[in-house]
Design a protein around this motif. Sequence first.
Motif, PDB file in Angstrom:
ATOM      1  N   ARG A  28       0.830  -1.211   0.000  1.00  0.00           N
ATOM      2  CA  ARG A  28       0.000   0.000   0.000  1.00  0.00           C
ATOM      3  C   ARG A  28       0.866   1.264   0.000  1.00  0.00           C
ATOM      4  O   ARG A  28       0.592   2.218  -0.733  1.00  0.00           O
ATOM      5  N   ASP A  29       1.924   1.260   0.803  1.00  0.00           N
ATOM      6  CA  ASP A  29       2.741   2.464   0.903  1.00  0.00           C
ATOM      7  C   ASP A  29       3.571   2.737  -0.343  1.00  0.00           C
ATOM      8  O   ASP A  29       4.073   3.850  -0.518  1.00  0.00           O
ATOM      9  N   HIS A  30       3.691   1.745  -1.209  1.00  0.00           N
ATOM     10  CA  HIS A  30       4.336   1.985  -2.497  1.00  0.00           C
ATOM     11  C   HIS A  30       3.316   2.420  -3.551  1.00  0.00           C
ATOM     12  O   HIS A  30       3.655   2.553  -4.728  1.00  0.00           O
ATOM     13  N   GLY A  31       2.083   2.601  -3.153  1.00  0.00           N
ATOM     14  CA  GLY A  31       1.081   3.173  -4.058  1.00  0.00           C
ATOM     15  C   GLY A  31       0.336   2.181  -4.915  1.00  0.00           C
ATOM     16  O   GLY A  31      -0.347   2.579  -5.862  1.00  0.00           O
ATOM     17  N   PHE A  32       0.432   0.891  -4.587  1.00  0.00           N
ATOM     18  CA  PHE A  32      -0.284  -0.099  -5.393  1.00  0.00           C
ATOM     19  C   PHE A  32      -1.735  -0.217  -4.907  1.00  0.00           C
ATOM     20  O   PHE A  32      -2.013  -0.041  -3.716  1.00  0.00           O
ATOM     21  N   PRO A  33      -2.654  -0.520  -5.826  1.00  0.00           N
ATOM     22  CA  PRO A  33      -4.080  -0.414  -5.526  1.00  0.00           C
ATOM     23  C   PRO A  33      -4.655  -1.624  -4.797  1.00  0.00           C
ATOM     24  O   PRO A  33      -5.584  -2.278  -5.272  1.00  0.00           O
ATOM     25  N   ILE A  34      -4.106  -1.931  -3.635  1.00  0.00           N
ATOM     26  CA  ILE A  34      -4.661  -3.013  -2.825  1.00  0.00           C
ATOM     27  C   ILE A  34      -5.738  -2.397  -1.930  1.00  0.00           C
ATOM     28  O   ILE A  34      -5.548  -1.313  -1.379  1.00  0.00           O
ATOM     29  N   ILE A  35      -6.876  -3.065  -1.811  1.00  0.00           N
ATOM     30  CA  ILE A  35      -7.998  -2.453  -1.094  1.00  0.00           C
ATOM     31  C   ILE A  35      -7.714  -2.402   0.411  1.00  0.00           C
ATOM     32  O   ILE A  35      -7.765  -1.340   1.020  1.00  0.00           O
ATOM     33  N   ALA A  36      -7.469  -3.552   1.023  1.00  0.00           N
ATOM     34  CA  ALA A  36      -7.140  -3.613   2.467  1.00  0.00           C
ATOM     35  C   ALA A  36      -8.095  -2.772   3.308  1.00  0.00           C
ATOM     36  O   ALA A  36      -7.672  -1.955   4.115  1.00  0.00           O
ATOM     37  N   GLU A  37      -9.346  -3.029   3.129  1.00  0.00           N
ATOM     38  CA  GLU A  37     -10.400  -2.164   3.679  1.00  0.00           C
ATOM     39  C   GLU A  37     -10.367  -2.034   5.207  1.00  0.00           C
ATOM     40  O   GLU A  37     -10.645  -0.965   5.747  1.00  0.00           O
ATOM     41  N   CYS A  38     -10.049  -3.108   5.910  1.00  0.00           N
ATOM     42  CA  CYS A  38     -10.131  -3.048   7.382  1.00  0.00           C
ATOM     43  C   CYS A  38      -8.822  -2.578   8.011  1.00  0.00           C
ATOM     44  O   CYS A  38      -8.727  -2.483   9.227  1.00  0.00           O
ATOM     45  N   GLY A  39      -7.836  -2.297   7.196  1.00  0.00           N
ATOM     46  CA  GLY A  39      -6.594  -1.736   7.724  1.00  0.00           C
ATOM     47  C   GLY A  39      -5.700  -2.728   8.436  1.00  0.00           C
ATOM     48  O   GLY A  39      -4.776  -2.336   9.139  1.00  0.00           O
ATOM     49  N   GLY A  40      -5.969  -4.009   8.282  1.00  0.00           N
ATOM     50  CA  GLY A  40      -5.079  -5.013   8.866  1.00  0.00           C
ATOM     51  C   GLY A  40      -5.667  -5.788  10.023  1.00  0.00           C
ATOM     52  O   GLY A  40      -4.942  -6.496  10.722  1.00  0.00           O
TER      53      GLY A  40
END
Length: 107
Positions: A28-40
């Motif tokens: 995510r921090d490299h800007g790729f479009p992963i949703i990861a909706e719940c934040g981990g």
Amino acid sequence: MKIVLVDGDGREQALDAIEGWRVMEIIRDHGFPIIAECGGACACGTCQVEVDPRWTAKLHDPREDELDMLDQNYAGEWSRLSCQLIFTPDLNGLRLRIAPVALATAA
Ligand code: FES
């Protein structure tokens, strides 16, 4: 240290990885479009990745809650939740792709 992200066309990109970070956070921090909706929180399944089979033996086994979430989200044989994978030096070079279910599509 790096992880290697493979896109849908087979292109590889090496991403700088920091020990102790979740693989989801690195992607995510490299800007790729992963949703990861719940934040981990292991509650959404939208951070799913497909791990190169050559790397799966280096990963810890998924916990019960990760397995449950994978079951609910069209997981394949090599699928893991990237928020449950903590990057350590022995994972330097870890190769994976973002699973289709976890790719954010442009609106
Ligand atoms: S970010 Fe929601 S399960 Fe991983």
